[in-house]
Motif scaffolding. Sequence first.
Motif, PDB file in Angstrom:
ATOM      1  N   PHE A   4       0.935  -1.366  -0.034  1.00  0.00           N
ATOM      2  CA  PHE A   4      -0.134   0.129   0.284  1.00  0.00           C
ATOM      3  C   PHE A   4       0.918   1.450  -0.246  1.00  0.00           C
ATOM      4  N   VAL A   5       0.691   2.630  -0.837  1.00  0.00           N
ATOM      5  CA  VAL A   5       0.908   3.647  -1.043  1.00  0.00           C
ATOM      6  C   VAL A   5       0.446   4.741  -0.288  1.00  0.00           C
ATOM      7  N   GLU A   6      -0.116   5.014   0.164  1.00  0.00           N
ATOM      8  CA  GLU A   6      -0.099   6.616   1.050  1.00  0.00           C
ATOM      9  C   GLU A   6       0.415   7.947   0.479  1.00  0.00           C
ATOM     10  N   SER A   7      -0.920   8.688   0.158  1.00  0.00           N
ATOM     11  CA  SER A   7      -0.321   9.986  -0.014  1.00  0.00           C
ATOM     12  C   SER A   7      -1.427  10.920  -0.308  1.00  0.00           C
ATOM     13  N   GLY A   8      -1.097  12.288  -0.230  1.00  0.00           N
ATOM     14  CA  GLY A   8      -1.891  13.198   0.034  1.00  0.00           C
ATOM     15  C   GLY A   8      -1.624  14.090   0.831  1.00  0.00           C
ATOM     16  N   GLY A   9      -0.733  13.352   2.067  1.00  0.00           N
ATOM     17  CA  GLY A   9      -0.552  14.445   2.964  1.00  0.00           C
ATOM     18  C   GLY A   9      -0.370  15.660   3.417  1.00  0.00           C
ATOM     19  N   GLY A  10      -0.078  16.034   4.306  1.00  0.00           N
ATOM     20  CA  GLY A  10       0.410  17.978   4.501  1.00  0.00           C
ATOM     21  C   GLY A  10       0.122  19.007   5.939  1.00  0.00           C
ATOM     22  N   SER A  11       0.747  19.869   5.677  1.00  0.00           N
ATOM     23  CA  SER A  11       0.132  20.604   6.812  1.00  0.00           C
ATOM     24  C   SER A  11      -0.683  21.744   6.672  1.00  0.00           C
ATOM     25  N   VAL A  12      -1.747  22.154   7.351  1.00  0.00           N
ATOM     26  CA  VAL A  12      -2.675  22.615   7.210  1.00  0.00           C
ATOM     27  C   VAL A  12      -3.063  23.154   8.827  1.00  0.00           C
ATOM     28  N   GLN A  13      -4.444  23.964   8.402  1.00  0.00           N
ATOM     29  CA  GLN A  13      -5.092  24.826   9.410  1.00  0.00           C
ATOM     30  C   GLN A  13      -5.866  24.335  10.100  1.00  0.00           C
ATOM     31  N   PRO A  14      -6.377  24.051  11.432  1.00  0.00           N
ATOM     32  CA  PRO A  14      -7.410  23.644  12.311  1.00  0.00           C
ATOM     33  C   PRO A  14      -8.565  24.126  10.881  1.00  0.00           C
ATOM     34  N   GLY A  15      -9.391  23.611  10.622  1.00  0.00           N
ATOM     35  CA  GLY A  15     -10.597  23.730   9.566  1.00  0.00           C
ATOM     36  C   GLY A  15     -10.021  23.492   8.404  1.00  0.00           C
ATOM     37  N   GLY A  16      -9.253  22.989   7.869  1.00  0.00           N
ATOM     38  CA  GLY A  16      -8.102  23.113   6.781  1.00  0.00           C
ATOM     39  C   GLY A  16      -8.846  21.622   6.010  1.00  0.00           C
ATOM     40  N   THR A  17      -8.770  20.728   4.528  1.00  0.00           N
ATOM     41  CA  THR A  17      -9.073  19.673   4.101  1.00  0.00           C
ATOM     42  C   THR A  17      -7.974  19.408   3.528  1.00  0.00           C
ATOM     43  N   LEU A  18      -7.447  17.870   3.730  1.00  0.00           N
ATOM     44  CA  LEU A  18      -6.980  17.396   2.570  1.00  0.00           C
ATOM     45  C   LEU A  18      -7.723  16.014   2.342  1.00  0.00           C
ATOM     46  N   ARG A  19      -7.095  15.341   0.894  1.00  0.00           N
ATOM     47  CA  ARG A  19      -7.880  14.769   0.626  1.00  0.00           C
ATOM     48  C   ARG A  19      -6.356  13.099   0.412  1.00  0.00           C
ATOM     49  N   LEU A  20      -6.467  12.072   0.754  1.00  0.00           N
ATOM     50  CA  LEU A  20      -5.200  11.427   0.956  1.00  0.00           C
ATOM     51  C   LEU A  20      -5.913  10.134  -0.302  1.00  0.00           C
ATOM     52  N   SER A  21      -4.760   9.419  -0.376  1.00  0.00           N
ATOM     53  CA  SER A  21      -5.167   8.806  -1.178  1.00  0.00           C
ATOM     54  C   SER A  21      -4.610   7.619  -1.001  1.00  0.00           C
ATOM     55  N   CYS A  22      -4.745   6.422  -1.701  1.00  0.00           N
ATOM     56  CA  CYS A  22      -3.994   4.790  -1.801  1.00  0.00           C
ATOM     57  C   CYS A  22      -4.297   4.386  -2.553  1.00  0.00           C
ATOM     58  N   THR A  23      -2.646   3.517  -2.339  1.00  0.00           N
ATOM     59  CA  THR A  23      -3.111   2.763  -3.892  1.00  0.00           C
ATOM     60  C   THR A  23      -2.403   1.252  -3.748  1.00  0.00           C
ATOM     61  N   ALA A  24      -3.474   0.504  -3.922  1.00  0.00           N
ATOM     62  CA  ALA A  24      -2.987  -1.000  -3.533  1.00  0.00           C
ATOM     63  C   ALA A  24      -2.164  -2.071  -4.703  1.00  0.00           C
ATOM     64  N   SER A  25      -1.111  -2.774  -4.185  1.00  0.00           N
ATOM     65  CA  SER A  25      -0.984  -3.366  -5.651  1.00  0.00           C
ATOM     66  C   SER A  25      -0.444  -4.664  -4.859  1.00  0.00           C
ATOM     67  N   GLY A  26      -0.496  -5.845  -5.694  1.00  0.00           N
ATOM     68  CA  GLY A  26      -0.279  -7.051  -4.753  1.00  0.00           C
ATOM     69  C   GLY A  26      -1.050  -7.693  -4.530  1.00  0.00           C
ATOM     70  N   ILE A  27      -2.271  -7.269  -4.953  1.00  0.00           N
ATOM     71  CA  ILE A  27      -3.324  -8.118  -4.148  1.00  0.00           C
ATOM     72  C   ILE A  27      -5.423  -7.692  -5.043  1.00  0.00           C
ATOM     73  N   ILE A  28      -5.599  -8.797  -4.944  1.00  0.00           N
ATOM     74  CA  ILE A  28      -6.828  -8.840  -6.031  1.00  0.00           C
ATOM     75  C   ILE A  28      -7.992  -7.814  -4.695  1.00  0.00           C
ATOM     76  N   PHE A  29      -8.185  -6.792  -5.108  1.00  0.00           N
ATOM     77  CA  PHE A  29      -8.480  -5.285  -4.944  1.00  0.00           C
ATOM     78  C   PHE A  29     -10.291  -5.806  -4.678  1.00  0.00           C
ATOM     79  N   SER A  30     -10.957  -5.861  -5.395  1.00  0.00           N
ATOM     80  CA  SER A  30     -11.972  -5.802  -5.307  1.00  0.00           C
ATOM     81  C   SER A  30     -12.654  -6.115  -4.612  1.00  0.00           C
ATOM     82  N   PRO A  31     -12.792  -7.710  -3.875  1.00  0.00           N
ATOM     83  CA  PRO A  31     -13.513  -8.307  -2.643  1.00  0.00           C
ATOM     84  C   PRO A  31     -13.275  -8.359  -1.477  1.00  0.00           C
ATOM     85  N   TYR A  32     -12.469  -7.189  -1.277  1.00  0.00           N
ATOM     86  CA  TYR A  32     -12.415  -6.756   0.517  1.00  0.00           C
ATOM     87  C   TYR A  32     -12.923  -5.334   0.515  1.00  0.00           C
ATOM     88  N   SER A  33     -13.217  -5.414   1.515  1.00  0.00           N
ATOM     89  CA  SER A  33     -12.546  -4.547   2.506  1.00  0.00           C
ATOM     90  C   SER A  33     -12.012  -3.248   3.145  1.00  0.00           C
TER      91      SER A  33
END
Length: 114
Positions: A4-33
Amino acid sequence: QVQFVESGGGSVQPGGTLRLSCTASGIIFSPYSMAWHRQAPGKQRELVASITTGGSTNYADSVKGRFTISRDNARKMVYLQMNSLKPDDTAVYYCNFPNGYWPWGRGTQVIVSS
Protein backbone atom coordinates in the motif's frame (compact mmCIF):
# COMPACT_ATOMS: atom_id res chain seq x y z
CA GLN A 1 3.82 -8.97 -2.48
CA VAL A 2 1.01 -6.79 -1.16
CA GLN A 3 1.92 -3.15 -0.90
CA PHE A 4 0.00 0.00 0.00
CA VAL A 5 1.30 3.46 -0.90
CA GLU A 6 -0.36 6.41 0.80
CA SER A 7 -0.15 10.04 -0.34
CA GLY A 8 -1.82 13.41 0.01
CA GLY A 9 -0.85 14.38 3.53
CA GLY A 10 0.43 17.77 4.53
CA SER A 11 0.27 20.60 6.99
CA VAL A 12 -2.98 22.56 7.29
CA GLN A 13 -4.64 24.96 9.67
CA PRO A 14 -7.61 23.92 11.81
CA GLY A 15 -10.73 23.86 9.67
CA GLY A 16 -8.77 22.96 6.57
CA THR A 17 -9.20 20.07 4.18
CA LEU A 18 -7.04 17.30 2.75
CA ARG A 19 -7.68 14.36 0.46
CA LEU A 20 -5.61 11.25 1.04
CA SER A 21 -5.07 8.57 -1.59
CA CYS A 22 -3.91 4.97 -1.31
CA THR A 23 -2.77 2.72 -4.12
CA ALA A 24 -2.81 -1.04 -3.61
CA SER A 25 -0.65 -3.52 -5.49
CA GLY A 26 -0.10 -7.26 -5.34
CA ILE A 27 -3.67 -7.95 -4.30
CA ILE A 28 -7.02 -8.70 -5.90
CA PHE A 29 -8.57 -5.55 -4.55
CA SER A 30 -12.27 -5.57 -5.27
CA PRO A 31 -13.53 -8.41 -3.02
CA TYR A 32 -12.22 -6.91 0.18
CA SER A 33 -13.17 -4.18 2.60
CA MET A 34 -10.58 -1.47 2.92
CA ALA A 35 -9.85 1.03 5.64
CA TRP A 36 -7.88 4.04 6.74
CA HIS A 37 -6.05 3.91 10.05
CA ARG A 38 -4.02 6.55 11.84
CA GLN A 39 -1.36 6.75 14.51
CA ALA A 40 -0.81 9.91 16.47
CA PRO A 41 2.46 10.57 18.32
CA GLY A 42 2.64 8.47 21.47
CA LYS A 43 -0.64 6.67 20.74
CA GLN A 44 -1.68 3.33 19.33
CA ARG A 45 -2.83 3.00 15.75
CA GLU A 46 -6.59 3.36 15.43
CA LEU A 47 -9.17 2.55 12.77
CA VAL A 48 -10.59 5.75 11.28
CA ALA A 49 -12.89 4.63 8.47
CA SER A 50 -13.74 1.51 6.49
CA ILE A 51 -15.57 0.71 3.28
CA THR A 52 -16.98 -2.57 2.01
CA THR A 53 -16.84 -3.84 -1.54
CA GLY A 54 -20.38 -2.55 -2.02
CA GLY A 55 -19.56 0.89 -0.70
CA SER A 56 -21.01 0.70 2.81
CA THR A 57 -18.97 2.82 5.18
CA ASN A 58 -18.20 3.06 8.89
CA TYR A 59 -16.40 5.80 10.78
CA ALA A 60 -14.85 6.35 14.15
CA ASP A 61 -17.00 8.65 16.25
CA SER A 62 -14.23 11.25 16.29
CA VAL A 63 -14.39 11.75 12.50
CA LYS A 64 -18.08 11.17 11.70
CA GLY A 65 -19.52 13.95 9.61
CA ARG A 66 -16.07 15.28 8.70
CA PHE A 67 -14.30 12.44 6.87
CA THR A 68 -15.51 10.49 3.84
CA ILE A 69 -13.95 7.25 2.63
CA SER A 70 -14.38 6.09 -0.96
CA ARG A 71 -12.83 3.57 -3.33
CA ASP A 72 -12.16 2.96 -7.01
CA ASN A 73 -11.97 -0.78 -7.57
CA ALA A 74 -10.81 -0.48 -11.18
CA ARG A 75 -7.80 1.58 -10.11
CA LYS A 76 -7.24 -0.28 -6.81
CA MET A 77 -7.39 2.99 -4.93
CA VAL A 78 -8.92 4.16 -1.67
CA TYR A 79 -9.47 7.79 -0.74
CA LEU A 80 -10.11 9.72 2.45
CA GLN A 81 -11.63 13.18 2.14
CA MET A 82 -10.95 15.05 5.36
CA ASN A 83 -12.86 18.26 6.08
CA SER A 84 -13.01 20.52 9.12
CA LEU A 85 -9.68 19.21 10.32
CA LYS A 86 -8.79 19.53 13.98
CA PRO A 87 -5.42 19.45 15.78
CA ASP A 88 -6.44 16.02 17.18
CA ASP A 89 -6.42 14.69 13.61
CA THR A 90 -2.64 15.10 13.51
CA ALA A 91 -1.23 11.65 12.81
CA VAL A 92 0.34 9.39 10.22
CA TYR A 93 -2.44 7.89 8.10
CA TYR A 94 -2.27 4.38 6.64
CA CYS A 95 -4.51 2.25 4.47
CA ASN A 96 -4.93 -1.50 4.92
CA PHE A 97 -7.65 -4.03 5.55
CA PRO A 98 -9.85 -3.07 8.54
CA ASN A 99 -8.01 -5.62 10.68
CA GLY A 100 -4.59 -4.43 9.50
CA TYR A 101 -3.86 -7.81 7.98
CA TRP A 102 -1.17 -6.80 5.50
CA PRO A 103 2.23 -5.17 6.09
CA TRP A 104 1.87 -1.48 6.77
CA GLY A 105 3.00 1.06 4.21
CA ARG A 106 4.98 4.17 5.08
CA GLY A 107 1.84 6.20 5.60
CA THR A 108 1.27 9.88 4.92
CA GLN A 109 1.74 12.55 7.57
CA VAL A 110 -1.09 14.93 8.42
CA ILE A 111 -0.37 17.92 10.64
CA VAL A 112 -3.15 20.22 11.75
CA SER A 113 -1.85 23.28 13.51
CA SER A 114 -2.30 27.02 13.60
